[in-house]
Structure formats: C-alpha cells, structure tokens
Design a protein around this motif. Structure first.
Motif, PDB file in Angstrom:
ATOM      1  N   ILE A   5       0.836  -1.198   0.000  1.00 59.31           N
ATOM      2  CA  ILE A   5       0.000   0.000   0.000  1.00 59.31           C
ATOM      3  C   ILE A   5       0.873   1.251   0.000  1.00 59.31           C
ATOM      4  O   ILE A   5       0.611   2.206  -0.734  1.00 59.31           O
ATOM      5  CB  ILE A   5      -0.976  -0.002   1.194  1.00 59.31           C
ATOM      6  CG1 ILE A   5      -1.999  -1.120   0.992  1.00 59.31           C
ATOM      7  CG2 ILE A   5      -1.667   1.349   1.330  1.00 59.31           C
ATOM      8  CD1 ILE A   5      -2.923  -1.324   2.166  1.00 59.31           C
ATOM      9  N   ILE A   6       1.956   1.237   0.778  1.00 57.82           N
ATOM     10  CA  ILE A   6       2.875   2.379   0.833  1.00 57.82           C
ATOM     11  C   ILE A   6       3.564   2.538  -0.525  1.00 57.82           C
ATOM     12  O   ILE A   6       3.695   3.659  -1.048  1.00 57.82           O
ATOM     13  CB  ILE A   6       3.897   2.214   1.970  1.00 57.82           C
ATOM     14  CG1 ILE A   6       3.187   2.321   3.322  1.00 57.82           C
ATOM     15  CG2 ILE A   6       5.012   3.244   1.848  1.00 57.82           C
ATOM     16  CD1 ILE A   6       4.058   2.032   4.512  1.00 57.82           C
ATOM     17  N   ALA A   7       4.007   1.439  -1.128  1.00 56.67           N
ATOM     18  CA  ALA A   7       4.662   1.494  -2.427  1.00 56.67           C
ATOM     19  C   ALA A   7       3.701   2.015  -3.499  1.00 56.67           C
ATOM     20  O   ALA A   7       4.077   2.822  -4.346  1.00 56.67           O
ATOM     21  CB  ALA A   7       5.194   0.116  -2.819  1.00 56.67           C
ATOM     22  N   LEU A   8       2.454   1.546  -3.453  1.00 53.36           N
ATOM     23  CA  LEU A   8       1.450   2.007  -4.397  1.00 53.36           C
ATOM     24  C   LEU A   8       1.176   3.493  -4.210  1.00 53.36           C
ATOM     25  O   LEU A   8       1.094   4.249  -5.180  1.00 53.36           O
ATOM     26  CB  LEU A   8       0.156   1.197  -4.236  1.00 53.36           C
ATOM     27  CG  LEU A   8      -0.955   1.540  -5.214  1.00 53.36           C
ATOM     28  CD1 LEU A   8      -0.525   1.310  -6.640  1.00 53.36           C
ATOM     29  CD2 LEU A   8      -2.198   0.747  -4.888  1.00 53.36           C
ATOM     30  N   PHE A  13       1.929   9.095  -6.077  1.00 58.07           N
ATOM     31  CA  PHE A  13       2.424  10.440  -5.780  1.00 58.07           C
ATOM     32  C   PHE A  13       3.477  10.871  -6.809  1.00 58.07           C
ATOM     33  O   PHE A  13       3.440  11.986  -7.320  1.00 58.07           O
ATOM     34  CB  PHE A  13       3.004  10.485  -4.355  1.00 58.07           C
ATOM     35  CG  PHE A  13       3.635  11.797  -4.021  1.00 58.07           C
ATOM     36  CD1 PHE A  13       2.848  12.908  -3.728  1.00 58.07           C
ATOM     37  CD2 PHE A  13       5.021  11.963  -4.015  1.00 58.07           C
ATOM     38  CE1 PHE A  13       3.419  14.127  -3.433  1.00 58.07           C
ATOM     39  CE2 PHE A  13       5.600  13.174  -3.721  1.00 58.07           C
ATOM     40  CZ  PHE A  13       4.794  14.259  -3.423  1.00 58.07           C
ATOM     41  N   LEU A  14       4.438   9.990  -7.122  1.00 55.67           N
ATOM     42  CA  LEU A  14       5.488  10.324  -8.081  1.00 55.67           C
ATOM     43  C   LEU A  14       4.934  10.537  -9.493  1.00 55.67           C
ATOM     44  O   LEU A  14       5.360  11.432 -10.218  1.00 55.67           O
ATOM     45  CB  LEU A  14       6.569   9.241  -8.102  1.00 55.67           C
ATOM     46  CG  LEU A  14       7.470   9.212  -6.864  1.00 55.67           C
ATOM     47  CD1 LEU A  14       8.397   8.011  -6.928  1.00 55.67           C
ATOM     48  CD2 LEU A  14       8.276  10.493  -6.753  1.00 55.67           C
ATOM     49  N   LEU A  15       3.991   9.696  -9.880  1.00 60.74           N
ATOM     50  CA  LEU A  15       3.384   9.858 -11.200  1.00 60.74           C
ATOM     51  C   LEU A  15       2.615  11.174 -11.299  1.00 60.74           C
ATOM     52  O   LEU A  15       2.636  11.842 -12.337  1.00 60.74           O
ATOM     53  CB  LEU A  15       2.473   8.680 -11.528  1.00 60.74           C
ATOM     54  CG  LEU A  15       3.198   7.371 -11.859  1.00 60.74           C
ATOM     55  CD1 LEU A  15       2.183   6.255 -12.031  1.00 60.74           C
ATOM     56  CD2 LEU A  15       4.034   7.525 -13.108  1.00 60.74           C
ATOM     57  N   ALA A  16       1.955  11.551 -10.226  1.00 59.82           N
ATOM     58  CA  ALA A  16       1.217  12.812 -10.222  1.00 59.82           C
ATOM     59  C   ALA A  16       2.178  13.993 -10.305  1.00 59.82           C
ATOM     60  O   ALA A  16       1.924  14.987 -10.994  1.00 59.82           O
ATOM     61  CB  ALA A  16       0.338  12.916  -8.975  1.00 59.82           C
ATOM     62  N   ALA A  17       3.296  13.900  -9.607  1.00 60.18           N
ATOM     63  CA  ALA A  17       4.284  14.983  -9.604  1.00 60.18           C
ATOM     64  C   ALA A  17       4.973  15.114 -10.961  1.00 60.18           C
ATOM     65  O   ALA A  17       5.320  16.211 -11.396  1.00 60.18           O
ATOM     66  CB  ALA A  17       5.316  14.743  -8.512  1.00 60.18           C
ATOM     67  N   CYS A  18       5.204  14.006 -11.647  1.00 59.00           N
ATOM     68  CA  CYS A  18       5.912  14.015 -12.932  1.00 59.00           C
ATOM     69  C   CYS A  18       4.965  14.020 -14.116  1.00 59.00           C
ATOM     70  O   CYS A  18       5.416  14.007 -15.250  1.00 59.00           O
ATOM     71  CB  CYS A  18       6.799  12.776 -13.033  1.00 59.00           C
ATOM     72  SG  CYS A  18       8.101  12.726 -11.805  1.00 59.00           S
ATOM     73  N   GLY A  19       3.711  14.059 -13.860  1.00 52.12           N
ATOM     74  CA  GLY A  19       2.711  13.914 -14.920  1.00 52.12           C
ATOM     75  C   GLY A  19       2.667  15.080 -15.884  1.00 52.12           C
ATOM     76  O   GLY A  19       3.654  15.772 -16.126  1.00 52.12           O
ATOM     77  N   ASP A  20       1.549  15.330 -16.461  1.00 52.16           N
ATOM     78  CA  ASP A  20       1.323  16.315 -17.505  1.00 52.16           C
ATOM     79  C   ASP A  20       1.638  17.716 -16.993  1.00 52.16           C
ATOM     80  O   ASP A  20       0.849  18.330 -16.301  1.00 52.16           O
ATOM     81  CB  ASP A  20      -0.142  16.216 -17.955  1.00 52.16           C
ATOM     82  CG  ASP A  20      -0.326  16.675 -19.369  1.00 52.16           C
ATOM     83  OD1 ASP A  20       0.677  16.780 -20.081  1.00 52.16           O
ATOM     84  OD2 ASP A  20      -1.483  16.906 -19.742  1.00 52.16           O
ATOM     85  N   ASN A  21       2.788  18.245 -17.355  1.00 55.13           N
ATOM     86  CA  ASN A  21       3.214  19.567 -16.896  1.00 55.13           C
ATOM     87  C   ASN A  21       2.871  20.585 -17.968  1.00 55.13           C
ATOM     88  O   ASN A  21       3.467  20.627 -19.032  1.00 55.13           O
ATOM     89  CB  ASN A  21       4.719  19.571 -16.621  1.00 55.13           C
ATOM     90  CG  ASN A  21       5.169  20.832 -15.935  1.00 55.13           C
ATOM     91  OD1 ASN A  21       4.407  21.792 -15.818  1.00 55.13           O
ATOM     92  ND2 ASN A  21       6.405  20.838 -15.478  1.00 55.13           N
TER      93      ASN A  21
END
Length: 115
Positions: A5-8, A13-21
C-alpha cells in the motif's frame, strides 16, 4: 500488505508529480530549425548586382568564382581579373554594349562603375 500500500501510494504520488506539466507546452527538444526559405548566410549577397557598395574583407572566392558572379549579372567580355589588398576582385567587362570597371567583394556583391 502495508508495504504494498505504501509502495502504491508512493508510485501514485510520483506519477502525479511528474505527470502532464502544462508549463512545458510548446517546448521543443533539440536544435531549433528555421522554417524560413530565405538564405541564412549573411556573408553571401544574393541580391541582384548594380551599384551596391563593396565591403572590404578576406575573400575566399577564386578568380573563376568571381568571374562567374560577374557573368551572372549579365556581363560579357570579362577581362583579366586582379585582387586588391582589401580582397576586392576587379576587372573590366561589357554589358549592353557599355564597358565598365566591375568589382566583386567577399560577399559576392557585384558593383560597376563607368570606365
């Protein structure tokens, strides 16, 4: 189970931060290529010759290239050519029946003066 759950959560979180900028919209990676059809080399004067002012400078044209530039401007009977200390090629040539002193600078600009 807790680790999964923590890894997921970390992955989300990382995908959201690196997502569509949106700040990078229109950004081009790599070298910029001009869409202009115009020649981009200012050292070569492609304008029709005439009474253009000649620019002194180190000339990389051979005698044959300078002669060709003069002939492309409509001159015929091009005489012997010489190059002065400023890099200007000069000769006498005939156009429309009139003989003129014709010169070519390092940019390829052809200029004539009455003999």
């Amino acid at each position: 189970m807790t680790r999964a759950i923590i890894a997921l959560g970390a992955t989300v979180f990382l995908l959201a931060a690196c997502g569509d900028n949106k700040a990078d919209e229109g950004r081009v990676e790599g070298p910029v290529v001009s869409e202009s059809e115009a020649p981009r080399n200012p050292a070569v004067d492609t304008a029709p010759g005439g009474d253009a002012a000649l620019t002194p400078g180190a000339n990389s044209f051979t005698e044959a290239q300078a002669r060709s530039a003069i002939e492309k401007q409509g001159y015929a009977v091009v005489g012997p050519m010489s190059q002065d200390a400023q890099g200007i090629w000069s000769t006498t040539a005939t156009r429309n029946g009139a003989e003129s002193k014709v010169s070519v600078d390092y940019k390829g600009a052809v200029s004539a003066s009455a003999n």
